[in-house]
Motif scaffolding. Structure first.
Motif, mmCIF file in Angstrom:
data_model
loop_
_atom_site.group_PDB
_atom_site.id
_atom_site.type_symbol
_atom_site.label_atom_id
_atom_site.label_comp_id
_atom_site.label_asym_id
_atom_site.label_seq_id
_atom_site.Cartn_x
_atom_site.Cartn_y
_atom_site.Cartn_z
ATOM 1 N N MET A 137 0.844 -1.176 0.000
ATOM 2 C CA MET A 137 0.000 0.000 0.000
ATOM 3 C C MET A 137 0.887 1.236 0.000
ATOM 4 N N ALA A 138 0.526 2.228 -0.762
ATOM 5 C CA ALA A 138 1.291 3.465 -0.854
ATOM 6 C C ALA A 138 1.130 4.292 0.412
ATOM 7 N N GLU A 139 2.162 5.041 0.750
ATOM 8 C CA GLU A 139 2.089 5.950 1.892
ATOM 9 C C GLU A 139 1.109 7.070 1.576
ATOM 10 N N PRO A 140 0.344 7.551 2.573
ATOM 11 C CA PRO A 140 -0.602 8.645 2.322
ATOM 12 C C PRO A 140 0.144 9.941 2.018
ATOM 13 N N SER A 141 -0.448 10.754 1.152
ATOM 14 C CA SER A 141 0.127 12.064 0.864
ATOM 15 C C SER A 141 -0.319 13.038 1.946
ATOM 16 N N ASP A 142 0.228 14.243 1.923
ATOM 17 C CA ASP A 142 -0.144 15.258 2.908
ATOM 18 C C ASP A 142 -1.614 15.641 2.798
ATOM 19 N N ASP A 143 -2.238 15.401 1.650
ATOM 20 C CA ASP A 143 -3.638 15.758 1.457
ATOM 21 C C ASP A 143 -4.608 14.652 1.872
ATOM 22 N N ASP A 144 -4.146 13.423 2.044
ATOM 23 C CA ASP A 144 -5.014 12.303 2.387
ATOM 24 C C ASP A 144 -5.527 12.436 3.823
ATOM 25 N N LEU A 145 -6.819 12.159 4.013
ATOM 26 C CA LEU A 145 -7.400 12.118 5.352
ATOM 27 C C LEU A 145 -6.950 10.828 6.021
ATOM 28 N N VAL A 146 -6.311 10.944 7.181
ATOM 29 C CA VAL A 146 -5.810 9.781 7.913
ATOM 30 C C VAL A 146 -6.382 9.837 9.320
ATOM 31 N N LEU A 147 -6.951 8.718 9.775
ATOM 32 C CA LEU A 147 -7.497 8.637 11.129
ATOM 33 C C LEU A 147 -6.445 8.024 12.044
ATOM 34 N N PRO A 148 -6.307 8.531 13.262
ATOM 35 C CA PRO A 148 -5.291 8.013 14.173
ATOM 36 C C PRO A 148 -5.647 6.610 14.664
ATOM 37 N N PRO A 149 -4.629 5.801 14.985
ATOM 38 C CA PRO A 149 -4.884 4.440 15.474
ATOM 39 C C PRO A 149 -5.215 4.425 16.968
ATOM 40 N N LEU A 150 -6.259 5.155 17.344
ATOM 41 C CA LEU A 150 -6.713 5.207 18.729
ATOM 42 C C LEU A 150 -8.210 5.410 18.734
ATOM 43 N N PRO A 151 -8.877 5.097 19.842
ATOM 44 C CA PRO A 151 -10.332 5.249 19.848
ATOM 45 C C PRO A 151 -10.723 6.708 19.678
ATOM 46 N N LEU A 152 -11.718 6.947 18.833
ATOM 47 C CA LEU A 152 -12.217 8.305 18.600
ATOM 48 C C LEU A 152 -13.362 8.637 19.541
ATOM 49 N N ALA A 153 -13.887 7.642 20.228
ATOM 50 C CA ALA A 153 -14.948 7.844 21.214
ATOM 51 C C ALA A 153 -14.943 6.624 22.130
ATOM 52 N N THR A 154 -15.525 6.785 23.324
ATOM 53 C CA THR A 154 -15.669 5.661 24.244
ATOM 54 C C THR A 154 -17.086 5.659 24.784
ATOM 55 N N GLY A 155 -17.479 4.539 25.342
ATOM 56 C CA GLY A 155 -18.789 4.444 25.971
ATOM 57 C C GLY A 155 -19.811 3.742 25.109
ATOM 58 N N GLY A 156 -20.959 3.467 25.722
ATOM 59 C CA GLY A 156 -22.004 2.736 25.028
ATOM 60 C C GLY A 156 -23.384 3.312 25.218
ATOM 61 N N ALA A 157 -23.471 4.531 25.784
ATOM 62 C CA ALA A 157 -24.775 5.155 26.001
ATOM 63 C C ALA A 157 -24.673 6.638 25.670
ATOM 64 N N VAL A 158 -25.801 7.201 25.259
ATOM 65 C CA VAL A 158 -25.881 8.623 24.960
ATOM 66 C C VAL A 158 -27.235 9.124 25.455
ATOM 67 N N ARG A 159 -27.265 10.355 25.964
ATOM 68 C CA ARG A 159 -28.520 10.923 26.460
ATOM 69 C C ARG A 159 -29.179 11.694 25.321
ATOM 70 N N VAL A 160 -30.399 11.287 24.965
ATOM 71 C CA VAL A 160 -31.172 11.928 23.901
ATOM 72 C C VAL A 160 -32.525 12.322 24.474
ATOM 73 N N GLY A 161 -32.842 13.614 24.460
ATOM 74 C CA GLY A 161 -34.136 14.075 24.963
ATOM 75 C C GLY A 161 -34.374 13.710 26.412
ATOM 76 N N GLY A 162 -33.316 13.687 27.232
ATOM 77 C CA GLY A 162 -33.466 13.380 28.648
ATOM 78 C C GLY A 162 -33.458 11.904 28.982
ATOM 79 N N ALA A 163 -33.370 11.040 27.970
ATOM 80 C CA ALA A 163 -33.375 9.600 28.219
ATOM 81 C C ALA A 163 -32.064 8.989 27.729
ATOM 82 N N ASP A 164 -31.536 8.026 28.499
ATOM 83 C CA ASP A 164 -30.332 7.314 28.071
ATOM 84 C C ASP A 164 -30.696 6.318 26.981
ATOM 85 N N ARG A 165 -29.893 6.298 25.932
ATOM 86 C CA ARG A 165 -30.093 5.349 24.824
ATOM 87 C C ARG A 165 -28.797 4.584 24.618
#
Length: 85
Positions: free
Chosen positions: A1-29
């Motif tokens: 695989m070719a190395e990404p250029s300076d213009d390529d969007l690259v995501l870091p090798p780490l979690p971008l979010a944690t957890g398993g619940a979100v509060r929507v309209g006052g209720a946990d989902r």
């Protein structure tokens, strides 16, 4: 695989979010899916689903990588072992 250029969007090798619940309209989902939405200058959208491992939401494996189950070039961080053991 070719190395990404300076213009390529690259995501870091780490979690971008944690957890398993979100509060929507006052209720946990319970979270079923987390996606990163990229909007381009021409108005198009690219939706990148994140993968849930070890309580965190991680960038997907490289889309040009080997098929699932083949683990050769991806090396997880020392404090986050590969989810398959």
């Amino acid at each position: 695989m070719a190395e990404p250029s300076d213009d390529d969007l690259v995501l870091p090798p780490l979690p971008l979010a944690t957890g398993g619940a979100v509060r929507v309209g006052g209720a946990d989902r319970r979270v079923a899916r987390v996606e990163l939405v990229v909007s381009t200058e021409d108005g198009e959208e690219l939706r990148i689903p994140l993968e849930h491992h070890h309580g965190g939401w991680w960038p997907p494996a490289d889309r040009t990588a080997r098929p699932p189950g083949v683990y050769a070039e991806r090396v997880p961080p020392a404090d986050h072992p590969h989810p398959e053991g």
